[in-house]
Design a protein around this motif. Sequence first.
Motif, short mmCIF file in Angstrom:
data_model
loop_
_atom_site.label_atom_id
_atom_site.label_comp_id
_atom_site.label_asym_id
_atom_site.label_seq_id
_atom_site.Cartn_x
_atom_site.Cartn_y
_atom_site.Cartn_z
N ILE A 138 0.85 -1.20 0.00
CA ILE A 138 0.00 0.00 0.00
C ILE A 138 0.88 1.25 0.00
O ILE A 138 2.04 1.21 0.41
CB ILE A 138 -0.97 0.05 1.22
CG1 ILE A 138 -0.20 0.14 2.55
CG2 ILE A 138 -1.91 -1.13 1.21
CD1 ILE A 138 -0.08 1.52 3.12
N SER A 186 -2.28 7.79 0.94
CA SER A 186 -2.75 8.84 0.02
C SER A 186 -2.17 10.20 0.37
O SER A 186 -2.02 11.06 -0.49
CB SER A 186 -4.29 8.91 0.05
OG SER A 186 -4.76 9.21 1.35
N SER A 188 -3.70 8.87 7.26
CA SER A 188 -3.77 8.29 5.91
C SER A 188 -3.05 6.95 5.85
O SER A 188 -3.52 6.00 5.21
CB SER A 188 -3.16 9.26 4.89
OG SER A 188 -3.95 10.40 4.76
N ALA A 209 -4.92 3.36 5.12
CA ALA A 209 -4.51 2.51 4.00
C ALA A 209 -4.19 1.09 4.47
O ALA A 209 -4.55 0.10 3.80
CB ALA A 209 -3.29 3.12 3.31
#
Length: 259
Positions: free
Chosen positions: A238, A241, A247, A251
């Motif tokens: 991953i 973002s 964030s 994720a």
Amino acid sequence: MPKAKPVLLLKNASVPTDPYEGIFLENGFCPEFLPLLTHRHFDRERTLEYLRSSEFVDEIPVFIITSQRAVEMLGDCLSSLEQEVKKKILSKIGYTVGPATFSVLKTLGFSSIRGGERAGNGSKLAELIHEEVGDISTRMVFFTGVVRKDIIPRKLMEWNHNLQETVIYTTEVRDDVVKNFTNYIERTSGGWIVFFSPQGTESIVEYIRNQRQSQFKLASIGPTTEEYLLENSIKPDITASKPHASSLYEAIVNSENTA
């Protein structure tokens, strides 16, 4: 009760608190730091002399600082300044990247910090500075490390802004990175390994590329670090973002929920 899932954070812990550690602890993970770098003042006395100078105190209304380590060094120096000088410095306009350094600068007592959430990388911050400062003759100083990206100074100088740079810290890669990393791998079963920057990770990347353990998933804090990993034939599971704790956490949780 389910066992807390390990998360190895490939970074030095931020002080006084680290938002990444906080959000993972709050949500049932077991975060652990693996320090990659050592940071120290480039020349503390020289920095103090500059901060006390009439040139900086009276003639430079804007400063730029984008590194957590630079903020730490600046904060340490501020604690040694006379109150009158410190008061004038804290009233200057400061520009920074991302929410973490923004928050620490506020904690130090700066009253006019800009950027933060609005500027997630150096390019966006340079554009914000150009837009807000307006008058290109306004004097600005960029507090940096010995090694730094040139995006901000290059852009601002292309627009003919009156910018100077002052080095306030230096960084060296620790010599115990591989030993500490392999020790962690050997005593930990599964979980996540999070890359925050290419700097200092060369030996870890080589280890993973040659001996990747499938029980670990890899996370990147942003596209620059993701690109670095891909260039080294490592595909992260991953990429956050945005380059901040919430964030990254979201994720990772989304990846686990869809696995």
